[in-house]
Design a protein around this motif. Structure first.
Motif, PDB file in Angstrom:
ATOM      1  N   TYR A  42       0.750  -1.189  -0.030  1.00 19.27           N
ATOM      2  CA  TYR A  42      -0.036   0.060  -0.073  1.00 19.27           C
ATOM      3  C   TYR A  42       0.711   1.211  -0.137  1.00 19.27           C
ATOM      4  O   TYR A  42       1.772   1.434   0.933  1.00 19.27           O
ATOM      5  CB  TYR A  42      -1.029  -0.114   1.170  1.00 19.27           C
ATOM      6  N   ASN A  43       0.588   2.079  -0.998  1.00 19.91           N
ATOM      7  CA  ASN A  43       1.200   3.619  -0.917  1.00 19.91           C
ATOM      8  C   ASN A  43       2.537   3.373  -1.618  1.00 19.91           C
ATOM      9  O   ASN A  43       3.217   4.554  -1.472  1.00 19.91           O
ATOM     10  CB  ASN A  43       1.301   4.318   0.174  1.00 19.91           C
ATOM     11  N   TYR A  75       4.207   3.649  -4.664  1.00 21.77           N
ATOM     12  CA  TYR A  75       4.054   3.782  -6.493  1.00 21.77           C
ATOM     13  C   TYR A  75       5.138   3.658  -7.223  1.00 21.77           C
ATOM     14  O   TYR A  75       5.057   4.052  -8.403  1.00 21.77           O
ATOM     15  CB  TYR A  75       3.301   5.162  -6.471  1.00 21.77           C
ATOM     16  N   GLU A  80      -5.615  -1.494  -6.398  1.00 20.64           N
ATOM     17  CA  GLU A  80      -6.158  -1.281  -5.284  1.00 20.64           C
ATOM     18  C   GLU A  80      -5.345  -1.882  -4.212  1.00 20.64           C
ATOM     19  O   GLU A  80      -5.460  -1.003  -3.342  1.00 20.64           O
ATOM     20  CB  GLU A  80      -7.653  -2.168  -5.169  1.00 20.64           C
ATOM     21  N   THR A  81      -4.742  -2.690  -4.246  1.00 20.30           N
ATOM     22  CA  THR A  81      -3.936  -3.216  -3.298  1.00 20.30           C
ATOM     23  C   THR A  81      -2.891  -2.153  -3.034  1.00 20.30           C
ATOM     24  O   THR A  81      -2.443  -1.867  -1.877  1.00 20.30           O
ATOM     25  CB  THR A  81      -3.188  -4.714  -3.560  1.00 20.30           C
ATOM     26  N   GLY A 104      -3.188   0.870  -4.133  1.00 16.30           N
ATOM     27  CA  GLY A 104      -3.813   2.310  -3.605  1.00 16.30           C
ATOM     28  C   GLY A 104      -3.504   3.537  -4.741  1.00 16.30           C
ATOM     29  O   GLY A 104      -3.795   4.583  -4.129  1.00 16.30           O
ATOM     30  N   LYS A 122     -10.184   8.560  -6.059  1.00 18.63           N
ATOM     31  CA  LYS A 122      -9.305   8.243  -4.943  1.00 18.63           C
ATOM     32  C   LYS A 122      -9.529   9.152  -3.890  1.00 18.63           C
ATOM     33  O   LYS A 122      -9.548   8.657  -2.540  1.00 18.63           O
ATOM     34  CB  LYS A 122      -7.611   8.609  -5.546  1.00 18.63           C
ATOM     35  N   GLN A 156     -12.435   7.974  -1.900  1.00 17.33           N
ATOM     36  CA  GLN A 156     -12.229   6.765  -1.179  1.00 17.33           C
ATOM     37  C   GLN A 156     -11.510   7.020   0.042  1.00 17.33           C
ATOM     38  O   GLN A 156     -11.798   6.454   1.156  1.00 17.33           O
ATOM     39  CB  GLN A 156     -11.163   5.919  -1.920  1.00 17.33           C
ATOM     40  N   GLN A 157     -10.702   8.205  -0.055  1.00 19.74           N
ATOM     41  CA  GLN A 157     -10.218   8.521   1.255  1.00 19.74           C
ATOM     42  C   GLN A 157     -10.972   9.087   2.373  1.00 19.74           C
ATOM     43  O   GLN A 157     -10.532   9.235   3.628  1.00 19.74           O
ATOM     44  CB  GLN A 157      -8.649   9.316   0.883  1.00 19.74           C
TER      45      GLN A 157
END
Ligand SMILES: Nc1ncnc2c1ncn2[C@@H]1O[C@H](COP(=O)(O)OP(=O)(O)O)[C@@H](O)[C@H]1O
Ligand SMILES: [Mg+2]
Length: 391
Positions: free
Chosen positions: A79-80, A82, A122-123, A125, A364, A367-368
């Protein structure tokens, strides 16, 4: 710093080559004053590569040579994170090649359009364009899609579905059901492929058996549906998210045989071989006003009830005899991203790509804003560990 867009294409799919063409068109349309573009090609073996050589379709004639000029890369399912990493870790320096900001998946068919790749995103993010895992999966599976549409009052042709195992164990019962509930001619399709792969029609029992044999080579789930003998095919693209979307003008693809084949769709008919652009279409389709608005309405409804996002194309079948309209399927990553339909509607390909990026970022953010509470440690609160767990 410009926003770095990672465009993923190719993939483990029967529509691999078409994806290369769509992605190449899309990458050239992205506004380079505003964005950087990182092409990421997924080989048929599932490996990821990047490099400028991937931008030119001509280079794909010799894949080995092309890939020898590229760098193999991967992302971590963390997650996070990139970052795009080099697979071969350099002796010195960082193994981070670049950091992506937004991903645009242009992966038609399996392992892309079906939500599998979207699950990876999605995993991680990272914001990405297009349908999420759920709507991709629902849109790709011809059975699940029909169930959802039918349940929402959207007309679909009569159908029966079964698994290859059911066919093996109770073939006669299924044949009887197909004959009494649908009747010949029928169309037999594997549930989860595109580009007409594995699809055939049957006008009697022998052909039905033959068609199911063919379809089950491709999928464990098979759908048999009523064949509309005199059909007119009309497509409509939808752009936005399920709360705010717009419809394009309509197109009528022109076919050369009984149904649109792979050749019709991508090679300009069975004789030509000029690539996707060569396929014949009438834009806008010539239809009575009423039918045009009904088709647009149904396309929008299909997009909405499936909770779609980004750009999709809804394909409709019109029965020339009764003028009944049925939704045939949705393509959640349509060929050429349906840019030609948006151009005809007054939105340039560059604007379309821009819209996809802003929709991705908007989702995004939304979602947050949702509460996800898993940061409490129940163990630290003295929870019991004996007995069964009720969840
Ligand atoms: N119920 C039907 N009646 C008549 N023709 C059909 C029917 N379903 C599909 N076809 C023909 O077969 C083609 C491919 O079917 P489709 O469901 O669109 O699969 P794909 O996902 O491979 O594009 C359609 O474009 C159409 O020409
Ligand atoms: Mg189709």
């Amino acid at each position: 710093m410009k926003t770095n867009i990672g465009v993923f294409f190719g993939g483990r799919s029967t529509e691999h080559e078409i994806s290369v063409i769509s992605a190449s068109q899309a990458m050239h349309a992205i506004d380079r004053n505003k964005y950087d573009v990182t092409p990421i090609y997924i080989s048929k073996q599932g490996k990821w590569y990047t490099g400028d050589a991937l931008l030119d379709v001509k280079n794909y004639k010799n894949i080995d040579e092309l890939l020898s000029r590229c760098t193999e890369v991967y992302m971590r399912p963390v997650y996070n994170d990139y970052n795009l990493y080099k697979t071969k870790k350099p002796m010195f320096g960082s193994d981070v090649l670049t950091k992506l900001d937004v991903v645009i998946p242009v992966l038609h068919g399996s392992n892309g359009e079906d939500g599998i790749f979207e699950g990876v995103l999605e995993t991680i993010g990272i914001p990405y364009a297009g349908c999420n895992t759920l709507s991709s999966a629902n849109g790709m599976d011809k059975i699940t899609m029909k169930m959802i549409l039918k349940d929402n009052g959207i007309p679909v042709v009569n159908y029966i579905w079964f698994t290859d195992r059911q066919w093996f164990n109770q073939r006669d019962k299924l044949i009887e059901k197909i004959e009494s509930e649908i009747g010949y001619p029928v169309i037999v399709k594997p549930a989860n492929l595109g580009s007409s792969v594995g699809i055939s029609r049957a006008k009697d029992r022998d052909e039905l058996i033959q068609s199911v044999e063919t379809a089950q080579k491709y999928s464990t789930r098979i759908v048999v549906e009523d064949m509309v003998e005199q059909l007119q095919e009309i497509n409509c693209s939808v752009l936005g998210d399920c709360d705010d979307y717009q419809m394009s003008v309509l197109e009528e693809p022109i076919k050369t045989g009984d149904f649109l084949t792979y050749e019709d769709k991508y090679m300009g008919g069975s004789k030509g071989a000029k690539g996707m652009q060569a396929s014949q279409k009438r834009i806008p389709a010539e239809l009575p006003e009423e039918e045009t608005s009904r088709i647009k309405f149904l396309a929008g409804e299909t997009f909405r009830v499936l909770s779609c996002h980004g750009v999709s194309r809804v394909d409709v079948i019109v029965d020339r005899e009764t003028r009944n309209i049925y939704v045939n399927e949705i393509n959640t990553i349509p060929g050429s991203l349906s840019f030609y339909l948006w151009e005809a509607t007054g939105i340039s390909f560059t604007q379309l790509m821009d819209k996809l990026v802003s929709l991705a970022i908007k989702r995004k953010r939304e979602q947050q804003a949702k509460t996800v509470s898993y940061d409490q440690n129940i163990f630290a609160m003295g929870g019991g560990t004996k007995g069964g767990i009720k969840k």
